[in-house]
Design an enzyme around this catalytic site. Sequence first.
Site, PDB file in Angstrom:
ATOM      1  N   ASP A   1       0.849  -1.189   0.000  1.00 44.51           N
ATOM      2  CA  ASP A   1       0.000   0.000   0.000  1.00 44.51           C
ATOM      3  C   ASP A   1       0.884   1.238   0.000  1.00 44.51           C
ATOM      4  O   ASP A   1       1.901   1.291   0.702  1.00 44.51           O
ATOM      5  CB  ASP A   1      -0.917   0.025   1.219  1.00 44.51           C
ATOM      6  CG  ASP A   1      -1.858   1.220   1.180  1.00 44.51           C
ATOM      7  OD1 ASP A   1      -2.814   1.190   0.387  1.00 44.51           O
ATOM      8  OD2 ASP A   1      -1.623   2.182   1.928  1.00 44.51           O
TER       9      ASP A   1
ATOM     10  N   MET B   1       5.891   9.817  -3.285  1.00 38.98           N
ATOM     11  CA  MET B   1       5.415   8.755  -2.411  1.00 38.98           C
ATOM     12  C   MET B   1       5.901   9.097  -1.005  1.00 38.98           C
ATOM     13  O   MET B   1       7.100   9.216  -0.776  1.00 38.98           O
ATOM     14  CB  MET B   1       5.954   7.397  -2.866  1.00 38.98           C
ATOM     15  CG  MET B   1       5.505   6.237  -1.996  1.00 38.98           C
ATOM     16  SD  MET B   1       5.812   4.603  -2.736  1.00 38.98           S
ATOM     17  CE  MET B   1       7.607   4.498  -2.663  1.00 38.98           C
TER      18      MET B   1
ATOM     19  N   HIS C   1      -5.370   4.223   6.557  1.00 47.39           N
ATOM     20  CA  HIS C   1      -4.497   5.029   5.702  1.00 47.39           C
ATOM     21  C   HIS C   1      -3.069   5.091   6.245  1.00 47.39           C
ATOM     22  O   HIS C   1      -2.270   5.907   5.787  1.00 47.39           O
ATOM     23  CB  HIS C   1      -5.054   6.433   5.447  1.00 47.39           C
ATOM     24  CG  HIS C   1      -6.260   6.413   4.550  1.00 47.39           C
ATOM     25  ND1 HIS C   1      -6.178   6.087   3.210  1.00 47.39           N
ATOM     26  CD2 HIS C   1      -7.564   6.646   4.813  1.00 47.39           C
ATOM     27  CE1 HIS C   1      -7.386   6.135   2.687  1.00 47.39           C
ATOM     28  NE2 HIS C   1      -8.238   6.459   3.628  1.00 47.39           N
TER      29      HIS C   1
ATOM     30  N   ASP D   1      -2.874  -0.843   6.126  1.00 48.13           N
ATOM     31  CA  ASP D   1      -3.703  -1.100   4.951  1.00 48.13           C
ATOM     32  C   ASP D   1      -3.138  -2.222   4.091  1.00 48.13           C
ATOM     33  O   ASP D   1      -3.883  -2.963   3.449  1.00 48.13           O
ATOM     34  CB  ASP D   1      -3.870   0.182   4.137  1.00 48.13           C
ATOM     35  CG  ASP D   1      -4.713   1.221   4.879  1.00 48.13           C
ATOM     36  OD1 ASP D   1      -5.237   0.898   5.965  1.00 48.13           O
ATOM     37  OD2 ASP D   1      -4.829   2.352   4.382  1.00 48.13           O
TER      38      ASP D   1
END
Length: 204
Positions: A16, A29, A180, A185
């Site tokens: 994730d 990212m 999140h 996740d």
Amino acid sequence: MSAARRTTPTVYISVDVEADGPIPGPYSMLSFGAAVAGHHDADGFRRAGRQAAGFYRELRPVSERFDPQALAVSGLDRAALLTGGTPPAAAMTAFCSWVEQVRAGPGGQRYRPVMVGYPAPYDWLFLYWYLMEFAGRSPFGHSGCLDVKTLYAARAGVPFAGIGKRSMPASLLPDLPHTHHALDDAREQAELFANLMEWAGPQA
């Protein structure tokens, strides 16, 4: 030819990504998490379970651009990551080493790693770009990813359009929160993937 020779031993790794925009390069990212979801070989699929090996890093942003709405979803402090985030090269090199470790099977057998995502296209886009840009290689090759939504469509025999967790049988859904936080996740979708792999399909 025997089934053992026809089967490539595979380790599925749920990943994730939390990012501050729609594409890597112009955007960053900010964190990613990974968890082993299961192993598949000539003996069938075996889920790894909730205590399976995991990996998590928060990254230093690579650009000045960001989408405030995307950043808000992650809940991460971008300003703090600019000074305290892991340099991307160090994070991706460490991740490659971790993948090599979880590839090891009994008797020296090597499992081919496949990334699992929900949905995979977004997470794979960032993960693969970061791997190639900062580690110079991808342990998954250029196409070693599997989309959980596509897997569900194929197993359920339903059109891909409109698929979401709310359209899936409740028995498939993990009782884990979607926070999140990338590692949380990744573990949640690892369990969803394992449930799908063990699912007998829709009942007539």
